[in-house]
Write a protein that holds these residues in place. Sequence first.
Motif, PDB file in Angstrom:
ATOM      1  N   LEU A  55      47.240  44.857  38.571  1.00 45.25           N
ATOM      2  CA  LEU A  55      47.290  43.508  39.063  1.00 45.25           C
ATOM      3  C   LEU A  55      48.362  42.775  38.651  1.00 45.25           C
ATOM      4  N   GLU A  56      48.378  42.930  36.989  1.00 37.57           N
ATOM      5  CA  GLU A  56      49.427  42.040  36.508  1.00 37.57           C
ATOM      6  C   GLU A  56      50.846  42.545  36.710  1.00 37.57           C
ATOM      7  N   ALA A  57      50.838  43.947  37.072  1.00 45.08           N
ATOM      8  CA  ALA A  57      52.189  44.450  37.371  1.00 45.08           C
ATOM      9  C   ALA A  57      52.729  44.094  38.782  1.00 45.08           C
ATOM     10  N   TYR A  58      51.469  43.766  39.543  1.00 43.82           N
ATOM     11  CA  TYR A  58      51.838  43.621  41.083  1.00 43.82           C
ATOM     12  C   TYR A  58      52.216  41.968  41.152  1.00 43.82           C
ATOM     13  N   LEU A  59      51.605  41.095  40.094  1.00 38.24           N
ATOM     14  CA  LEU A  59      51.808  39.824  40.244  1.00 38.24           C
ATOM     15  C   LEU A  59      53.129  39.401  39.177  1.00 38.24           C
ATOM     16  N   GLY A  60      53.241  40.155  38.174  1.00 38.07           N
ATOM     17  CA  GLY A  60      54.430  39.981  37.293  1.00 38.07           C
ATOM     18  C   GLY A  60      54.069  38.745  36.393  1.00 38.07           C
ATOM     19  N   VAL A  61      52.823  38.668  36.063  1.00 40.82           N
ATOM     20  CA  VAL A  61      52.251  37.788  34.820  1.00 40.82           C
ATOM     21  C   VAL A  61      51.318  38.413  34.102  1.00 40.82           C
ATOM     22  N   SER A  62      50.810  37.828  32.991  1.00 39.20           N
ATOM     23  CA  SER A  62      49.887  38.343  32.490  1.00 39.20           C
ATOM     24  C   SER A  62      48.678  37.404  32.299  1.00 39.20           C
ATOM     25  N   LEU A  63      47.576  38.109  32.693  1.00 35.67           N
ATOM     26  CA  LEU A  63      46.267  37.369  33.305  1.00 35.67           C
ATOM     27  C   LEU A  63      45.351  37.351  31.864  1.00 35.67           C
ATOM     28  N   ALA A  90      41.632  45.700  42.599  1.00 28.73           N
ATOM     29  CA  ALA A  90      42.099  45.498  41.228  1.00 28.73           C
ATOM     30  C   ALA A  90      41.713  43.824  41.151  1.00 28.73           C
ATOM     31  N   LEU A  91      41.693  43.200  42.449  1.00 25.07           N
ATOM     32  CA  LEU A  91      41.336  41.817  42.469  1.00 25.07           C
ATOM     33  C   LEU A  91      39.645  41.677  41.885  1.00 25.07           C
ATOM     34  N   ARG A  92      38.987  42.489  42.740  1.00 24.22           N
ATOM     35  CA  ARG A  92      37.598  42.380  42.496  1.00 24.22           C
ATOM     36  C   ARG A  92      37.318  43.152  40.781  1.00 24.22           C
ATOM     37  N   THR A  93      37.853  43.594  40.257  1.00 27.22           N
ATOM     38  CA  THR A  93      37.889  44.251  38.981  1.00 27.22           C
ATOM     39  C   THR A  93      38.066  42.771  38.005  1.00 27.22           C
ATOM     40  N   GLN A 142      42.905  48.702  36.115  1.00 31.86           N
ATOM     41  CA  GLN A 142      42.938  47.756  37.171  1.00 31.86           C
ATOM     42  C   GLN A 142      43.667  46.373  37.087  1.00 31.86           C
ATOM     43  N   VAL A 143      43.353  45.790  35.775  1.00 24.85           N
ATOM     44  CA  VAL A 143      43.975  44.833  35.550  1.00 24.85           C
ATOM     45  C   VAL A 143      45.449  44.741  35.246  1.00 24.85           C
ATOM     46  N   LYS A 144      45.762  45.773  34.449  1.00 20.60           N
ATOM     47  CA  LYS A 144      47.109  46.029  34.355  1.00 20.60           C
ATOM     48  C   LYS A 144      47.938  46.223  35.482  1.00 20.60           C
ATOM     49  N   ALA A 161      35.935  40.750  34.888  1.00 22.01           N
ATOM     50  CA  ALA A 161      36.424  40.873  33.815  1.00 22.01           C
ATOM     51  C   ALA A 161      36.604  39.210  33.312  1.00 22.01           C
ATOM     52  N   ALA A 162      36.989  38.364  34.318  1.00 21.51           N
ATOM     53  CA  ALA A 162      37.377  37.051  34.042  1.00 21.51           C
ATOM     54  C   ALA A 162      36.057  36.357  33.855  1.00 21.51           C
ATOM     55  N   ARG A 163      35.014  36.630  34.950  1.00 15.76           N
ATOM     56  CA  ARG A 163      33.798  35.837  34.678  1.00 15.76           C
ATOM     57  C   ARG A 163      32.879  36.088  33.474  1.00 15.76           C
ATOM     58  N   HIS A 164      33.033  37.548  32.814  1.00 17.13           N
ATOM     59  CA  HIS A 164      32.370  38.055  31.592  1.00 17.13           C
ATOM     60  C   HIS A 164      33.239  37.729  30.771  1.00 17.13           C
ATOM     61  N   LEU A 165      34.563  37.509  30.596  1.00 10.82           N
ATOM     62  CA  LEU A 165      35.588  37.339  29.517  1.00 10.82           C
ATOM     63  C   LEU A 165      35.109  38.624  28.682  1.00 10.82           C
TER      64      LEU A 165
END
Length: 317
Positions: A55-63, A21-24, A51-53, A28-32
């Motif tokens: 990671l957001e669930a794992y961190l508890g924040v919206s990315l 999920a971090l790689r994904t 994968q982004v969702k 996504a962040a690099r390309h927006l």
Amino acid sequence: MRQTLLREAPVKARPSAPLNALRTFEAAARHLSFNAAASELFVTPAAVSHQVKHLEAYLGVSLFQRNHRSVALTPEGAALATSVGELLGQLDRALDRARTRAPTELRVTTMESFAAKWLVPRLHRFHQAFPDVRVRIDTSDERADFHRDGFDVGIRYGPGNYVGVCAEVLMQAPVFPVCSPTLVSDSQHRLQHPDDLRHYTLLHDEGASGRAGVPAWSDWLAAAGARKVNAASGPVFASIYLAQEAAASGHGVALGLAPLVEEDLRQGRLVRPLDQELRNAYAFWLIQRETAQPRADIEAFCQWLRDEQCRPLVAIQ
């Protein structure tokens, strides 16, 4: 007296970080763009979103802020993207080192013009001194991300003020007219005075336009006292490299950057028909990553570059 034995409650292990999920997320962040990230990773946009969702669930924040047709990083997402990009770059380099026992690879990013005209003609001397270091040269005019792209050394032509890296001036870049020797020998008009340029084609570099302190033909003609030459006449090229190559081919007179024409002047492909030269606000900069543990091969290459810019051209074989 009866004693009660107290046992500490077992510490609940934190779930391992979702590396996929971090790689994904980093892509996504690099390309927006989830679509662009999907193309890079050879998955579907839906898989990227999943994968982004995760990671957001794992961190508890919206990315990401998800709009109708685009996405934007939240402050938390922007901070994480910077850290993850650096860490993944370090991980990739560590895996490359573990995968092979090949000689140390040193990655250099520079412009194609500098690589072709200055670096490559000298590079054999570095290989002779450091045969175990393999130098890989990537050419681009774009700003490089040292952590994400894995570059060790950068050489750029610019004004300085590079953020997040260690930068030093490698060479100054004064500007003066250059042309093919056959151009002046075959012409009916002698080129001895700046005003004589009215009989020749001026070759322009569009990169000099709009850059404060970077001399263009109008600046040079004014400084040389030429009053009869139309500074705006002549073709415009996308880079100084192309303008100088056009000059070497006999198509006109270009303004050459000293480090990029030294070898052509030595070999006789170019000549300096007029002596007037102008100072340049841009210079060639040597750039390195900021690191607490400098590598010996990087330090050796940077010192070699400093030494080379002081060596006479006649030493080049």
